[in-house]
Design a protein around this motif. Structure first.
Motif, short mmCIF file in Angstrom:
data_model
loop_
_atom_site.label_atom_id
_atom_site.label_comp_id
_atom_site.label_asym_id
_atom_site.label_seq_id
_atom_site.Cartn_x
_atom_site.Cartn_y
_atom_site.Cartn_z
N TYR A 259 0.85 -1.19 0.00
CA TYR A 259 0.00 0.00 0.00
C TYR A 259 0.88 1.24 0.00
O TYR A 259 1.88 1.31 0.72
N GLU A 260 0.53 2.22 -0.82
CA GLU A 260 1.35 3.42 -0.91
C GLU A 260 1.50 4.09 0.45
O GLU A 260 2.58 4.53 0.83
N LYS A 261 0.40 4.17 1.21
CA LYS A 261 0.43 4.81 2.52
C LYS A 261 -0.19 3.89 3.56
O LYS A 261 -1.01 3.04 3.25
N GLY A 262 0.17 4.10 4.77
CA GLY A 262 -0.34 3.29 5.87
C GLY A 262 0.61 3.28 7.05
O GLY A 262 0.21 3.09 8.19
N GLY A 263 1.93 3.47 6.75
CA GLY A 263 2.91 3.52 7.82
C GLY A 263 3.14 2.15 8.44
O GLY A 263 2.59 1.13 8.01
N HIS A 264 3.96 2.14 9.47
CA HIS A 264 4.21 0.90 10.20
C HIS A 264 3.15 0.73 11.27
O HIS A 264 2.75 1.68 11.93
N GLY A 265 2.70 -0.50 11.44
CA GLY A 265 1.74 -0.80 12.51
C GLY A 265 0.32 -0.42 12.18
O GLY A 265 -0.45 -0.10 13.10
#
Length: 667
Positions: A259-265
């Motif tokens: 996914y392009e965005k979402g970050g860790h966790g």
């Protein structure tokens, strides 16, 4: 090595009627091998930088079983390992919430609490954050811990497989999912497993690859599902790609979602990003792999349970705000609107992993009765969890009552009650069609002396309503019941007719000739009531009130036929500017009729400046003043809704038929 814990027997023997039932299963008899000297105890932290519940200092590994109802179970199972850098476990968004979503799909889930490194303060997140500034040192600290965590994971798989038959699980459909460090654990388990404890499929979600123990892809078919965000702050994306390539190159079924965005966790958190629904992709992947299929009941008397079964669709929070929820797993958009505070600008509902959409209002709501409507993909949808309704010209809306002292006047109480009769009559003025109206008969009506004649209040609805609106959203019968019980009301009959007609006409115009309802009222409704019920035909025993469109009909009937009424109450209404011009230009004689000023009471109500009829009413009163019409005016609150109109009824009903000559009398 593995205990057949008494808890699992209790769980197996239960009826499986409880959704998301849980039992905690210790993985070892006594101390876990390798950590026998650990003396600290498991703790939980909620006041931390992550603002979520984390578990730390785990010394006794356990599985927490989340089993779906037996009727919904499809035989698949997933062991879920939360992340936390082998120092903490993010037990909610990477554990329990994952398990609950799996349960909603009929999949058994087992949240694994595995052993982690010791934390020395009551803020393990702050400790870990400091350590993460030096990954090399963190890896060195974790190095002796990971084999123990891996042993816990292998023990978990073996336990579930050994007891699969007891808990309705297919031993060939047991998977292992892990997040971050839990993903590291999942891969270590699959690389080091034997036939007894190897998962049948694996799902490392943003796994940390350098700490994985082993690297040999199993020769047995073991499908893998991988998900990660491209903007992962800890750099897990290349590691996920590496894991995928190993699996793909080994000829194993493999699927990777970046996914392009979402970050860790990202876990089960809602960020309004495509990554929010990664678990739906996981479910689709499991279907494709043949791991699970939705259960279809072959018993016509047995329905598959859903989250809707235990859902509370409307809740008033401790802060007084309203939380709306509706189960619509296939919907793309859900909104809610109504006459509750902020109901015309409520944010869209957000969908959770169980298919439940929810939103909490920004404003608090005082005790009262509110209407609301859900819109599911643009379609007005009645709340199936709430049978209370408002009937209107355009269908049904839901009602919700929040109890409190402010609400006493309109609540159902243990007092004598009147009754509502639904009647049909033939309207000759409308071509002989059958029409419907409602009549409220007061408490003790059947015990009245034979020749008693009661006064009548004609209560008219608005343009968006019908004759049922005053007794559903309007609570007219309960308001009157309570007033009778308090000794504040003269016995009367209340007639609530249908204000709309099938004849195309200008119901909001000036005069009785433009609105066929007025002809129906004069020629059919009043004669029908006076021939059906024991009512007085005298002017002083007849009142009329109406809201919005019904308020204009009230004024038209009262102004054009003032000899019929003694009490007139227009609510939240007023003539439009062009109709005021028409009124003065063509009907000045009506305004000059002094019989209008012989009403015992002509009182105008308004719901405050937010009422959509507010300006029309001011303009109308200016015309009335010009012609010296005598009226009283009360501007309250509630806008153009029953929040205002219920209170208007409560205010004016005790004023009716109160003089000595107006009391209930005999012929």
């Amino acid at each position: 090595m593995y205990s057949l814990n008494i808890f699992i027997y209790a769980f197996v023997l239960c009826s499986f009627s409880v959704v998301n039932g849980q039992e905690v299963i210790p993985l070892y008899d006594g101390k876990a091998p390798g950590s026998e000297t650990w003396t600290w105890t498991e703790q939980t932290s909620t006041n931390n930088r992550f603002q979520t519940e984390v578990v730390y200092n785990v010394t006794d590994p356990t599985l927490t079983a989340y089993l779906p109802p037996k009727a919904a179970a499809n035989g698949a199972a997933v062991i879920v390992a939360p992340g936390g850098a082998f120092h903490t476990l993010s037990i909610n968004s990477e554990g329990r919430e994952v398990a609950r979503w799996l349960n909603s799909r009929g999949i058994a889930a087992f949240v694994l609490k595995y052993r982690v490194a010791r934390s020395y303060t009551d803020d393990p997140v702050a400790e870990l954050t400091q350590k993460m500034n030096d990954f090399k040192s963190l890896d060195e600290e974790n190095e002796p811990i990971i084999p123990m965590a891996m042993a816990d994971g292998l023990a978990a798989v073996q336990y579930v497989r050994e007891h699969a038959g007891e808990i309705n699980i297919d031993p060939a459909k047991i998977g292992f999912m892990g997040f971050s460090a839990g993903g590291t654990l999942a891969m270590s388990v699959v690389y080091n497993a034997t036939d007894e404890n190897r998962p049948n499929f694996v799902a490392p979600i943003y796994a940390y690859e350098p700490a994985i123990i082993g690297s040999e892809v199993p020769k047995t078919k073991t499908p893998i599902f991988i998900a990660v965000a491209g903007d992962d702050q800890l750099g897990m994306m290349p590691m996920s790609i590496s894991i995928y390539r190993k699996w793909h190159d080994a000829g194993q079924p493999a699927e990777l979602h970046i996914y392009e965005k979402g970050g860790h966790g990202f876990g089960m958190r809602t960020q309004n990003l495509p990554a929010d629904t990664w678990y739906e992709r996981f479910g689709e992947w499991m279907k494709m792999q043949g791991i699970w299929q939705p259960v279809v009941s072959t018993n016509p008397f047995q329905r598959i349970p859903t989250p809707n079964d235990t859902l509370h669709s409307v809740i008033r929070t401790a802060e007084g705000k309203i939380r709306f929820s509706i189960y619509a797993p296939q919907a793309q958009e859900v909104t809610v609107s109504g006459d509750f505070p902020g109901g015309n600008r409520t944010p869209p509902l957000q969908k959770d992993f169980n298919g439940v959409w929810s939103v909490t209002t920004e404003q608090a709501a005082s005790p009262d009765i509110y209407t609301y409507d859900f819109y599911v993909d643009g379609i007005k949808t009645f709340d199936p969890k709430n049978p209370a309704y408002k009937e209107s010209a355009h269908g049904f809306s839901n009602l919700i009552e929040f109890e409190g002292p402010e609400n006493e006047f309109q609540s159902l109480k243990d007092v004598p009650h009147g009754r509502i009769e639904i009647l049909h009559y033939r309207s000759e003025s409308l071509g002989g069609i059958n029409r419907r109206l409602r009549v409220y008969l007061p408490p003790g009506y059947d015990d009245l002396p034979e020749k008693t004649k009661l006064p009548v209040l004609y209560l008219l609805h608005g343009g968006g309503d019908n004759e049922a609106s005053w007794t559903t959203a309007g609570r007219a019968h309960l308001i009157l019941d309570n007033l009778y019980a308090e000794g504040k009301l003269q016995p009367m009959i209340v007639v609530m007719p249908t204000g709309h007609t099938p004849v195309k006409a200008l119901a909001m115009g000036v005069g009785i000739e433009q609105d066929p309802f007025c002809q129906d009222f004069l020629e059919d409704i009043v004669p029908f009531i006076e021939s059906t019920f024991p009512v007085s035909t005298r002017r002083e025993h007849r009142a009329i009130a109406g809201l919005s469109m019904g308020g204009l009909q009230t004024m038209n009937l009262a102004f054009w036929r003032p000899e019929l009424f003694s009490y007139v109450f227009p609510l939240s209404t007023g003539y439009f500017p062009n109709h005021l011009e028409e009124f003065e230009e063509h009907h000045a004689a009506v305004l000059q009729n002094q019989e209008i000023n012989t009403f015992k009471l002509f009182k105008i109500y308004m719901g405050g400046a937010s009422d959509i009829a507010y300006q029309n009413n001011l303009n109308s009163m200016a015309l009335f003043d010009k012609y010296n019409l005598q009226y009283t005016y009360e501007n309250g609150e509630g806008g153009h809704t029953f929040l205002a109109w219920r209170r208007n009824l409560y205010d004016f009903a005790p004023l009716l038929f109160t003089s000595q000559n107006d009391k209930t009398h005999k012929k």
